[in-house]
Write a protein that holds these residues in place. Structure first.
Motif, mmCIF file in Angstrom:
data_model
loop_
_atom_site.group_PDB
_atom_site.id
_atom_site.type_symbol
_atom_site.label_atom_id
_atom_site.label_comp_id
_atom_site.label_asym_id
_atom_site.label_seq_id
_atom_site.Cartn_x
_atom_site.Cartn_y
_atom_site.Cartn_z
ATOM 1 N N GLU A 1 0.821 -1.209 0.000
ATOM 2 C CA GLU A 1 0.000 0.000 0.000
ATOM 3 C C GLU A 1 0.853 1.257 0.000
ATOM 4 O O GLU A 1 0.565 2.217 -0.714
ATOM 5 N N GLU A 2 1.908 1.260 0.807
ATOM 6 C CA GLU A 2 2.795 2.419 0.862
ATOM 7 C C GLU A 2 3.543 2.597 -0.456
ATOM 8 O O GLU A 2 3.687 3.724 -0.945
ATOM 9 N N ALA A 3 4.005 1.510 -1.056
ATOM 10 C CA ALA A 3 4.714 1.596 -2.332
ATOM 11 C C ALA A 3 3.803 2.146 -3.426
ATOM 12 O O ALA A 3 4.208 3.003 -4.221
ATOM 13 N N VAL A 4 2.548 1.688 -3.466
ATOM 14 C CA VAL A 4 1.598 2.174 -4.479
ATOM 15 C C VAL A 4 1.248 3.639 -4.219
ATOM 16 O O VAL A 4 1.163 4.443 -5.151
ATOM 17 N N ALA A 5 1.045 4.018 -2.963
ATOM 18 C CA ALA A 5 0.747 5.417 -2.637
ATOM 19 C C ALA A 5 1.912 6.321 -3.047
ATOM 20 O O ALA A 5 1.704 7.402 -3.614
ATOM 21 N N ASN A 6 3.144 5.882 -2.794
ATOM 22 C CA ASN A 6 4.319 6.653 -3.192
ATOM 23 C C ASN A 6 4.433 6.726 -4.714
ATOM 24 O O ASN A 6 4.814 7.761 -5.266
ATOM 25 N N LEU A 7 4.101 5.623 -5.381
ATOM 26 C CA LEU A 7 4.135 5.610 -6.847
ATOM 27 C C LEU A 7 3.080 6.556 -7.411
ATOM 28 O O LEU A 7 3.332 7.271 -8.379
ATOM 29 N N LYS A 8 1.912 6.570 -6.800
ATOM 30 C CA LYS A 8 0.848 7.482 -7.242
ATOM 31 C C LYS A 8 1.323 8.929 -7.142
ATOM 32 O O LYS A 8 1.167 9.718 -8.081
ATOM 33 N N GLU A 9 1.917 9.285 -6.013
ATOM 34 C CA GLU A 9 2.413 10.648 -5.837
ATOM 35 C C GLU A 9 3.502 10.975 -6.866
ATOM 36 O O GLU A 9 3.480 12.039 -7.487
ATOM 37 N N ALA A 10 4.440 10.051 -7.063
ATOM 38 C CA ALA A 10 5.510 10.283 -8.027
ATOM 39 C C ALA A 10 4.956 10.437 -9.442
ATOM 40 O O ALA A 10 5.397 11.302 -10.207
ATOM 41 N N THR A 11 3.961 9.627 -9.790
ATOM 42 C CA THR A 11 3.371 9.673 -11.130
ATOM 43 C C THR A 11 2.583 10.961 -11.329
ATOM 44 O O THR A 11 2.630 11.572 -12.402
ATOM 45 N N GLU A 12 1.854 11.409 -10.296
ATOM 46 C CA GLU A 12 1.133 12.677 -10.397
ATOM 47 C C GLU A 12 2.094 13.840 -10.608
ATOM 48 O O GLU A 12 1.869 14.702 -11.461
ATOM 49 N N LEU A 13 3.198 13.874 -9.850
ATOM 50 C CA LEU A 13 4.177 14.942 -10.001
ATOM 51 C C LEU A 13 4.837 14.898 -11.378
ATOM 52 O O LEU A 13 5.008 15.933 -12.026
#
Length: 81
Positions: A43-55
């Motif tokens: 969950e943390e890895a996907v949440a971090n990936l989501k943030e990185a992808t949005e940026l």
């Protein structure tokens, strides 16, 4: 993990995430744009990936309609290239 609706007027887009374990952490990759992140849990890895992808997408908007084909394949154990 709590999902929040997109702010009014913003479009949502679905991306793929490929995850694997490396050195006790989960690594998450987005094949559509090439972003990578990690976390202690899936969950943390996907949440971090989501943030990185949005940026990343703010600076480099992804191409419309570009979707990877994800499949699996088998190789014989011990096979050499």
């Amino acid at each position: 993990m709590v999902a929040f609706p997109a702010p009014i007027g913003e479009n949502m887009r679905t991306f793929a995430a490929v995850l694997y374990r490396e050195e006790g952490m989960y690594v998450a990759e987005c094949p559509e744009v090439g972003t990578v992140s990690r976390g202690r849990t899936v969950e943390e890895a996907v949440a971090n990936l989501k943030e990185a992808t949005e940026l990343y997408s703010e600076e480099f908007p992804p191409e419309d309609g570009r979707r990877p084909i994800v499949t699996t394949f088998e190789v014989t154990e011990g096979a050499r290239a």
